[in-house]
Write a protein that holds these residues in place. Structure first.
Motif, PDB file in Angstrom:
ATOM      1  N   ALA A 128       0.830  -1.211   0.000  1.00 61.08           N
ATOM      2  CA  ALA A 128       0.000   0.000   0.000  1.00 61.08           C
ATOM      3  C   ALA A 128       0.861   1.256   0.000  1.00 61.08           C
ATOM      4  O   ALA A 128       0.576   2.219  -0.719  1.00 61.08           O
ATOM      5  N   ASP A 129       1.926   1.258   0.796  1.00 62.71           N
ATOM      6  CA  ASP A 129       2.798   2.429   0.841  1.00 62.71           C
ATOM      7  C   ASP A 129       3.519   2.626  -0.489  1.00 62.71           C
ATOM      8  O   ASP A 129       3.745   3.756  -0.922  1.00 62.71           O
ATOM      9  N   MET A 130       3.853   1.526  -1.128  1.00 60.54           N
ATOM     10  CA  MET A 130       4.481   1.600  -2.439  1.00 60.54           C
ATOM     11  C   MET A 130       3.526   2.222  -3.459  1.00 60.54           C
ATOM     12  O   MET A 130       3.907   3.114  -4.229  1.00 60.54           O
ATOM     13  N   VAL A 131       2.276   1.778  -3.451  1.00 62.66           N
ATOM     14  CA  VAL A 131       1.265   2.349  -4.340  1.00 62.66           C
ATOM     15  C   VAL A 131       1.078   3.834  -4.050  1.00 62.66           C
ATOM     16  O   VAL A 131       1.019   4.664  -4.968  1.00 62.66           O
ATOM     17  N   ARG A 132       0.997   4.171  -2.781  1.00 61.91           N
ATOM     18  CA  ARG A 132       0.797   5.577  -2.387  1.00 61.91           C
ATOM     19  C   ARG A 132       1.936   6.465  -2.886  1.00 61.91           C
ATOM     20  O   ARG A 132       1.693   7.538  -3.471  1.00 61.91           O
ATOM     21  N   THR A 133       3.172   6.033  -2.686  1.00 62.84           N
ATOM     22  CA  THR A 133       4.316   6.873  -3.059  1.00 62.84           C
ATOM     23  C   THR A 133       4.508   6.953  -4.572  1.00 62.84           C
ATOM     24  O   THR A 133       4.932   7.993  -5.084  1.00 62.84           O
ATOM     25  N   ILE A 134       4.169   5.885  -5.277  1.00 64.13           N
ATOM     26  CA  ILE A 134       4.237   5.949  -6.742  1.00 64.13           C
ATOM     27  C   ILE A 134       3.219   6.964  -7.256  1.00 64.13           C
ATOM     28  O   ILE A 134       3.512   7.763  -8.155  1.00 64.13           O
ATOM     29  N   GLY A 135       2.037   6.957  -6.660  1.00 62.63           N
ATOM     30  CA  GLY A 135       1.032   7.945  -7.044  1.00 62.63           C
ATOM     31  C   GLY A 135       1.503   9.366  -6.810  1.00 62.63           C
ATOM     32  O   GLY A 135       1.247  10.261  -7.619  1.00 62.63           O
ATOM     33  N   ILE A 136       2.242   9.559  -5.714  1.00 61.93           N
ATOM     34  CA  ILE A 136       2.743  10.902  -5.389  1.00 61.93           C
ATOM     35  C   ILE A 136       3.782  11.367  -6.411  1.00 61.93           C
ATOM     36  O   ILE A 136       3.702  12.480  -6.925  1.00 61.93           O
ATOM     37  N   ILE A 137       4.774  10.522  -6.702  1.00 66.46           N
ATOM     38  CA  ILE A 137       5.847  10.982  -7.599  1.00 66.46           C
ATOM     39  C   ILE A 137       5.359  11.143  -9.044  1.00 66.46           C
ATOM     40  O   ILE A 137       5.933  11.910  -9.818  1.00 66.46           O
ATOM     41  N   TRP A 138       4.272  10.444  -9.388  1.00 67.54           N
ATOM     42  CA  TRP A 138       3.698  10.578 -10.724  1.00 67.54           C
ATOM     43  C   TRP A 138       2.532  11.575 -10.752  1.00 67.54           C
ATOM     44  O   TRP A 138       1.903  11.775 -11.797  1.00 67.54           O
ATOM     45  N   CYS A 139       2.239  12.171  -9.595  1.00 67.11           N
ATOM     46  CA  CYS A 139       1.159  13.173  -9.487  1.00 67.11           C
ATOM     47  C   CYS A 139      -0.186  12.618  -9.957  1.00 67.11           C
ATOM     48  O   CYS A 139      -0.918  13.248 -10.733  1.00 67.11           O
ATOM     49  N   LEU A 140      -0.491  11.410  -9.469  1.00 66.25           N
ATOM     50  CA  LEU A 140      -1.753  10.769  -9.822  1.00 66.25           C
ATOM     51  C   LEU A 140      -2.714  10.805  -8.643  1.00 66.25           C
ATOM     52  O   LEU A 140      -2.296  10.807  -7.498  1.00 66.25           O
ATOM     53  N   GLU A 141      -3.998  10.812  -8.946  1.00 65.37           N
ATOM     54  CA  GLU A 141      -5.026  10.787  -7.919  1.00 65.37           C
ATOM     55  C   GLU A 141      -5.836   9.498  -8.028  1.00 65.37           C
ATOM     56  O   GLU A 141      -5.929   8.898  -9.105  1.00 65.37           O
ATOM     57  N   PHE A 142      -6.392   9.069  -6.921  1.00 65.22           N
ATOM     58  CA  PHE A 142      -7.202   7.857  -6.911  1.00 65.22           C
ATOM     59  C   PHE A 142      -8.521   8.111  -7.637  1.00 65.22           C
ATOM     60  O   PHE A 142      -9.139   9.160  -7.485  1.00 65.22           O
ATOM     61  N   ALA A 143      -8.931   7.089  -8.413  1.00 64.81           N
ATOM     62  CA  ALA A 143     -10.190   7.211  -9.142  1.00 64.81           C
ATOM     63  C   ALA A 143     -11.383   7.092  -8.207  1.00 64.81           C
ATOM     64  O   ALA A 143     -12.442   7.669  -8.458  1.00 64.81           O
ATOM     65  N   LYS A 144     -11.217   6.334  -7.101  1.00 71.08           N
ATOM     66  CA  LYS A 144     -12.310   6.115  -6.155  1.00 71.08           C
ATOM     67  C   LYS A 144     -11.868   6.480  -4.744  1.00 71.08           C
ATOM     68  O   LYS A 144     -10.724   6.219  -4.361  1.00 71.08           O
ATOM     69  N   GLU A 145     -12.768   7.025  -3.986  1.00 71.83           N
ATOM     70  CA  GLU A 145     -12.469   7.413  -2.610  1.00 71.83           C
ATOM     71  C   GLU A 145     -12.132   6.193  -1.760  1.00 71.83           C
ATOM     72  O   GLU A 145     -11.245   6.242  -0.909  1.00 71.83           O
ATOM     73  N   GLU A 146     -12.822   5.079  -1.969  1.00 75.19           N
ATOM     74  CA  GLU A 146     -12.541   3.877  -1.181  1.00 75.19           C
ATOM     75  C   GLU A 146     -11.143   3.333  -1.450  1.00 75.19           C
ATOM     76  O   GLU A 146     -10.521   2.741  -0.563  1.00 75.19           O
ATOM     77  N   SER A 147     -10.639   3.558  -2.651  1.00 77.63           N
ATOM     78  CA  SER A 147      -9.272   3.146  -2.970  1.00 77.63           C
ATOM     79  C   SER A 147      -8.277   3.980  -2.177  1.00 77.63           C
ATOM     80  O   SER A 147      -7.317   3.457  -1.600  1.00 77.63           O
ATOM     81  N   ARG A 148      -8.497   5.280  -2.155  1.00 76.84           N
ATOM     82  CA  ARG A 148      -7.613   6.168  -1.390  1.00 76.84           C
ATOM     83  C   ARG A 148      -7.636   5.800   0.088  1.00 76.84           C
ATOM     84  O   ARG A 148      -6.579   5.757   0.738  1.00 76.84           O
ATOM     85  N   GLU A 149      -8.800   5.517   0.610  1.00 79.97           N
ATOM     86  CA  GLU A 149      -8.928   5.233   2.044  1.00 79.97           C
ATOM     87  C   GLU A 149      -8.168   3.980   2.454  1.00 79.97           C
ATOM     88  O   GLU A 149      -7.461   3.975   3.463  1.00 79.97           O
ATOM     89  N   ILE A 150      -8.305   2.906   1.693  1.00 83.51           N
ATOM     90  CA  ILE A 150      -7.644   1.663   2.102  1.00 83.51           C
ATOM     91  C   ILE A 150      -6.129   1.754   1.919  1.00 83.51           C
ATOM     92  O   ILE A 150      -5.359   1.220   2.729  1.00 83.51           O
ATOM     93  N   ILE A 151      -5.684   2.458   0.879  1.00 81.93           N
ATOM     94  CA  ILE A 151      -4.239   2.630   0.679  1.00 81.93           C
ATOM     95  C   ILE A 151      -3.648   3.462   1.807  1.00 81.93           C
ATOM     96  O   ILE A 151      -2.589   3.118   2.364  1.00 81.93           O
ATOM     97  N   GLU A 152      -4.307   4.533   2.182  1.00 82.66           N
ATOM     98  CA  GLU A 152      -3.803   5.381   3.264  1.00 82.66           C
ATOM     99  C   GLU A 152      -3.853   4.656   4.605  1.00 82.66           C
ATOM    100  O   GLU A 152      -2.957   4.809   5.440  1.00 82.66           O
ATOM    101  N   LEU A 153      -4.889   3.853   4.810  1.00 81.98           N
ATOM    102  CA  LEU A 153      -5.029   3.101   6.058  1.00 81.98           C
ATOM    103  C   LEU A 153      -3.874   2.117   6.243  1.00 81.98           C
ATOM    104  O   LEU A 153      -3.231   2.091   7.301  1.00 81.98           O
ATOM    105  N   TYR A 154      -3.605   1.330   5.232  1.00 80.41           N
ATOM    106  CA  TYR A 154      -2.551   0.321   5.356  1.00 80.41           C
ATOM    107  C   TYR A 154      -1.164   0.945   5.268  1.00 80.41           C
ATOM    108  O   TYR A 154      -0.227   0.457   5.902  1.00 80.41           O
TER     109      TYR A 154
END
Length: 267
Positions: free
Chosen positions: A233-259
């Protein structure tokens, strides 16, 4: 802590998010080395996440009564943790440009050195072998002349030049640099390494599960899966940050940030 079945379902969702993220990079080109390599690590991790789900009884790929291959589960889990740590080491850690360049010298040298050794074994053509050897020599010279390399312990230097290490830190040192709880990391890594190899302890564990049931393995699996899910999850989160991407769904963002947040929390 969530039940094992709940963890499996959460990990399945995290895997799905990682897969969807990986599809966004199909055909994408960039000159930014960190961003480029981050997509390579993601491409390695996604199939391993799917393989891990195939090891777990009760996942979308298996029945709850299926045999639990705990050693294989441990092997894939360890590989995922190592990949996530190396991804952070190369692509996320905020070191200066000189230190980052040195790390990619190590990355490239390990890559070319391994490719050369494999090519020799399978009888690669002479021209290709000569090119690889020349590139290895160039990278070796660049590494040896680097002040960071000169500050390393002689044994670490030797392991790097032999192509046995692709970083100047081991997994525990990387975890410590990330601000993770080292005792937790070492404890879980010990469980994974012990059961990946055919050690006496691993054999005893298998015998115990055959005689007394696999409840102990399931308990370890829950502990490990929570940790692995947090790394991914942290890997997914940080890749999204360096590529300036946003989550398509709120539930996706929530579970990635939680874990992802759980990675720095004690288990």
């Amino acid at each position: 802590m969530s039940s094992l079945q709940e963890l499996i379902e959460d990990f399945d969702f995290i895997t799905e998010i990682a897969y969807d993220l990986s599809q966004q990079f199909d055909g994408v080109q960039t000159e930014d080395r960190k961003k480029k390599v981050s997509t390579y690590y993601l491409a390695k991790v996604v199939p391993e996440c799917i393989s891990l789900l195939r090891m777990l009884p009760g996942s979308r790929f298996t029945d709850a009564e299926d045999l639990f291959d705990f050693p294989s589960f441990c092997s894939i889990s360890r590989s995922l943790i190592e990949a996530a740590n190396l991804h952070w080491y190369y692509c996320i850690d905020g070191v200066d440009a000189e230190a980052s360049s040195f790390r990619f010298y190590l990355y490239d040298f390990h890559d070319k050195k391994s490719t050369l050794q494999i090519s020799k074994f399978i009888g690669g053509d002479e021209e290709g072998l000569d090119f690889l050897q020349k590139r290895c020599d160039e990278l070796k010279n660049a590494i040896q002349s680097n002040s960071k390399f000169k500050s390393l312990l002689p044994e670490v230097q030797r392991q790097i030049l032999k192509g046995r290490k692709c970083s100047d830190m081991d997994q525990t040192e990387i975890s410590k640099s990330r601000g993770l709880e080292v005792s937790t990391f070492n404890g879980i890594y010990k469980i994974l390494s012990t059961n990946t190899h055919s050690t006496p302890s691993a054999i005893s564990s298998i015998v115990h599960s055959r005689i007394h049931g696999n409840e102990l393995h399931k308990a370890f699996a829950g502990l490990v899966l929570l940790y692995v899910a947090s790394f991914v999850a942290d890997m997914v989160r940080t890749i999204g940050i360096i590529w300036c991407l946003e989550f398509a769904k709120e539930e996706s963002r929530e579970i990635i940030e939680l874990y992802s947040a759980a990675l720095t929390d004690s288990i």
